[in-house]
Design a protein around this motif. Structure first.
Motif, PDB file in Angstrom:
ATOM      1  N   ASP A   1      57.023  21.568  44.550  1.00  0.00           N
ATOM      2  CA  ASP A   1      55.991  21.485  43.014  1.00  0.00           C
ATOM      3  C   ASP A   1      56.182  20.163  42.815  1.00  0.00           C
ATOM      4  OD1 ASP A   1      55.459  24.208  43.175  1.00  0.00           O
ATOM      5  OD2 ASP A   1      56.218  24.646  41.532  1.00  0.00           O
TER       6      ASP A   1
ATOM      7  N   THR B   1      47.558  26.655  47.058  1.00  0.00           N
ATOM      8  CA  THR B   1      48.439  27.577  47.000  1.00  0.00           C
ATOM      9  C   THR B   1      48.221  28.759  46.007  1.00  0.00           C
ATOM     10  OG1 THR B   1      49.541  26.469  45.101  1.00  0.00           O
ATOM     11  CG2 THR B   1      50.345  25.763  47.378  1.00  0.00           C
ATOM     12  N   LYS B   2      47.234  28.381  45.101  1.00  0.00           N
ATOM     13  CA  LYS B   2      46.544  29.443  44.273  1.00  0.00           C
ATOM     14  C   LYS B   2      47.562  29.565  42.977  1.00  0.00           C
ATOM     15  CE  LYS B   2      43.065  30.269  46.450  1.00  0.00           C
ATOM     16  NZ  LYS B   2      41.811  29.404  46.425  1.00  0.00           N
ATOM     17  N   ARG B   3      48.558  28.536  42.880  1.00  0.00           N
ATOM     18  CA  ARG B   3      49.298  28.446  41.728  1.00  0.00           C
ATOM     19  C   ARG B   3      48.744  27.724  40.621  1.00  0.00           C
ATOM     20  NH1 ARG B   3      55.085  27.262  44.493  1.00  0.00           N
ATOM     21  NH2 ARG B   3      55.644  27.415  42.315  1.00  0.00           N
ATOM     22  N   ASP B   4      49.148  27.975  39.367  1.00  0.00           N
ATOM     23  CA  ASP B   4      48.670  27.568  38.411  1.00  0.00           C
ATOM     24  C   ASP B   4      49.679  27.023  37.197  1.00  0.00           C
ATOM     25  OD1 ASP B   4      47.811  30.454  37.631  1.00  0.00           O
ATOM     26  OD2 ASP B   4      48.478  29.560  35.938  1.00  0.00           O
TER      27      ASP B   4
ATOM     28  N   GLY C   1      51.876  20.554  44.841  1.00  0.00           N
ATOM     29  CA  GLY C   1      52.560  21.652  45.996  1.00  0.00           C
ATOM     30  C   GLY C   1      52.531  21.111  47.369  1.00  0.00           C
TER      31      GLY C   1
ATOM     32  N   ASP D   1      46.116  24.847  41.621  1.00  0.00           N
ATOM     33  CA  ASP D   1      46.036  24.241  42.930  1.00  0.00           C
ATOM     34  C   ASP D   1      45.324  25.150  44.028  1.00  0.00           C
ATOM     35  OD1 ASP D   1      46.686  23.787  45.855  1.00  0.00           O
ATOM     36  OD2 ASP D   1      48.916  23.051  44.961  1.00  0.00           O
TER      37      ASP D   1
END
Lengths: 449, 249
Positions: free
Chosen positions: A11, A375-378, A6, A372
């Protein structure tokens, strides 16, 4: 240069790189990979299996001619680390399965690693031999002894190049120190000592001394009938050689300082999250049992894995984790079935990336998850032969929980619980990951721009 | 797949009697679910005797689950009820210990305490002797934990218990002796039968999903500590009846 997940608002795209292992439908039990570990530079990747073997892969030098082949991993050495044993006193077999491998930092030309089964830890030296002496006086080239009376001339043997040979030799065997099954080993930052932890005790060893170890944690109750909690994992702090943590089957983590006492039964810090009363069930304790604990590279955080979540804890805050990530919460309503088929006892591991910005852990159906932290993305990815074209980009997977299932989603009831990703590893400085799927080892890299 | 909300309704008791009855027909009562979880756990602990060396973490977690169930059953009176019917059994204060539950087969050979084996065998006999009705199973399996703790602490077992556990021990050792690949299956063929009986009783409508028998028990995972006593009443009346029959035989 660290390519973080990220970073630069882009990404990371993960691509298939390699897969090791047979494609056969039937899996030989002894080929099941039981541990995966990169060494400190990422040059070597070691796997241990249920048959007691260790296979070490080495990354090839990047070549200017083939820049897209960013250093593939090829077999460097294979050796039998542990053999099955029989405990005559208890009439029980001791499995040869390699539970953990840990590398020592490299100090000379040779590589050193610790490998352990349930009872015995071994220190292996892996070294290269690319020269051999030729021109002996007392024996000829085939090794046959020459008749001394026939020798008229003396010569000095010389070293001549030979085909590279990689030898693995056991340099130390640390045995007979564990009554219960060893679940963890951890090399101390002083590089002189290491610890081995079993269900009830943790021992401290000096690399040079095999007939003695110090017991630093002992949670065995005087009366075994009172046993309600076991040690599940342990690790030394990456920088402070006096500090270590161990986790328990009740979802707690204890941080201990070896300077306070010889026997560290009293913790310096105690990490536990209060239970959520709305989620309470007969399975609450089982799913809170911690299967893995890992310090961040910085030493500021610890990460723990329990059955449904991964948690990040700040060492300065004991009463709750600072981050909690749901790995596969859709299993929460299936706990009874997972208890019945024993899957609820599966021990998943978790890993940090080199910059501590992304964490990774495995799941079922050969899925593995990355989170991550910034970014709190998964993302959910799959280790499967179907995605195994060279440099093929991995497509994110999604599990459909209820209602309408989209075309490329998979429903919870279709998940294959025999395909579990328990062991993964992340290269210390690059976006290269190794994922063990039963008897296959997948290596994924990020897409080279 | 049963919805959680429905289960909770069933659990709250007085509110919606019709809904509750419908709930009971569609989903096994909380007590039955809890009982079946207890039985499953006891089976698992037995299995741990058979393996190379039991995984201690797993054994401890299962034993803790069994203890939790027993504690709850003690609190809501289910345990108490059965105990008062019997003759001079162990005190309620003593709950099952990990060590007893996970003792190795070798210890049993030396004639030490016999845990679940004996009680499980007794359960089979009771089951086979009677109709496999829902309440019957509840009664006999509730007896199992009672016998479990009595066996654990009291050397002076009632004669019938002794006979039963001796018989089951012999069975176990015979199969261990053979050590053939089918050993465990042979040994637990009886166990399986009983378990399936319980299962079919619980959920006549259950289809064979990939996950196994547990679908009806999924809602179980949201159990709470405060078990309503009103739920127990119908069960207790049946249990009374069953225990009478057992005591007479």
């Amino acid at each position: 240069f660290l390519a973080g997940f990220g970073s630069l608002m882009q990404d990371v795209l993960w691509c298939f790189s390699q897969v090791k292992g047979t494609i056969d439908a039937g899996v030989t039990e002894s080929d099941i990979i039981s541990t995966v570990e990169f060494n400190h530079t990422g040059e070597l990747l070691a796997t241990g299996d249920k048959g007691g073997r260790v296979v070490i892969f080495q990354r090839e030098q990047e070549s200017k001619n083939q820049p897209h082949r960013r250093g593939e991993y090829n077999v460097y050495s294979t050796f039998q680390s542990h053999e099955p044993e029989f405990d005559y006193l208890k009439s029980l077999e001791i499995e040869e399965k390699i539970n953990k491998i840990r590398w020592l930092p490299q100090q000379n030309a040779a590589y050193f690693l610790l490998s352990t089964n349930d009872k015995t830890v071994k220190l292996w030296k892996v070294s290269e031999r690319d020269k051999r002496p030729e021109g002996y006086n007392l024996k000829d080239e085939d090794g046959r002894l020459r008749d001394p009376s026939m020798i008229t001339v003396l010569r000095v043997p010389v070293l001549r190049p030979m085909d590279l040979m990689v030898e693995a030799t056991p340099r130390r065997v640390f045995a007979n120190a564990h009554t219960y099954h060893i679940n963890s080993i951890s090399v101390n930052s002083d590089y002189e000592t290491y610890m081995s932890a079993d269900d009830l005790r943790i021992n401290l060893w000096n690399f040079e001394i095999t007939n003695q170890s110090f017991n630093i944690v002992d949670i065995k109750p005087a009366n075994m009938e009172e046993l309600t909690e076991v040690i599940t994992a342990a690790e030394f702090h990456p920088h402070h050689c006096n500090t270590f943590v161990y986790s328990s089957s009740k979802g707690t983590i204890r941080l201990c300082d070896m300077r306070t006492a010889a026997l560290c039964d009293r913790h310096a810090k105690f990490f536990e999250e209060p239970e959520d009363p709305s989620n309470r069930s007969f399975f609450s304790e089982i799913i809170s049992s911690i299967s893995d604990v890992k310090f961040s590279h910085s030493g500021r955080y610890i990460m723990t894995r329990d059955y449904l979540t991964v948690k990040v804890w700040d060492l300065n805050m004991e009463n709750r984790p600072i981050e909690t990530y749901q790995v596969h919460d859709y299993l929460r309503s299936k706990l009874c079935s997972l208890y019945e088929n024993d899957c609820i006892f599966d021990k998943f591991e978790c890993v940090w990336n080199g910059s501590d910005s992304v964490i990774m852990t495995g799941s079922y159906n050969n899925f593995f998850r990355m989170f991550d932290r910034n970014t709190k993305r998964d993302v959910t990815l799959e280790a499967a032969r179907e995605n195994s074209k060279p440099r093929a980009i991995l497509k994110p997977r999604k599990v459909c929980v209820g209602g309408k299932r989209r075309k490329d989603e998979i429903s919870v009831d279709s998940l294959d619980f025999s395909k579990k990703i328990l062991h993964t590893a992340w290269h210390p400085s690059e976006n290269i990951i190794a994922v063990a799927a039963t008897n296959n080892l997948y290596i994924f890299q990020d897409k080279v721009n | 797949m049963f919805v959680r909300g429905l289960k909770r309704k069933c659990f709250d008791g007085e509110e919606d009697i019709e809904g509750t009855l419908a709930g009971i027909k569609a989903i096994p009562s909380y007590n039955l679910q809890r009982q079946s979880l207890l039985d499953m756990s006891l089976v698992k602990l037995q299995l741990c005797h058979m393996l190379v060396e039991p995984n201690l973490c797993r054994s401890v977690l299962i034993a803790n689950t069994v203890r939790q169930i027993q504690e709850e059953m003690t609190q809501d009176g289910t345990w108490q009820m059965i105990n008062t019917q019997s003759t001079g059994q162990a005190s309620l204060d003593r709950l099952v210990s990990t060590d007893i539950l996970c003792r190795s087969a070798r210890d049993q050979a030396e004639g030490k305490h016999a845990p679940a084996y004996g009680t499980f065998n007794k359960e089979f006999e009771s089951d086979q002797a009677q109709d496999s009705s829902e309440t019957m199973s509840t009664a006999s399996s509730v007896q199992a934990p009672r016998n479990l703790q009595s066996n654990a602490w009291e050397m002076e077992n009632p004669q019938e218990n002794k006979g039963n556990f001796q018989k089951s021990l012999d069975q176990i050792f015979e199969t261990l002796e053979n050590k053939s690949p089918n050993t465990v299956e042979d040994l637990f063929s009886e166990v399986d039968n009983s378990y399936y009986d319980l299962d079919t009783m619980l959920t006549g409508m259950m289809s064979n999903t990939k996950m196994g028998h547990c679908d009806s028990l999924e809602t179980f995972s949201s159990s709470t500590n405060t078990a309503s006593n009103s739920n127990c009443k119908s069960d207790l009346n049946d249990l009374d009846h069953i225990v009478e029959i057992l005591v007479e035989s």
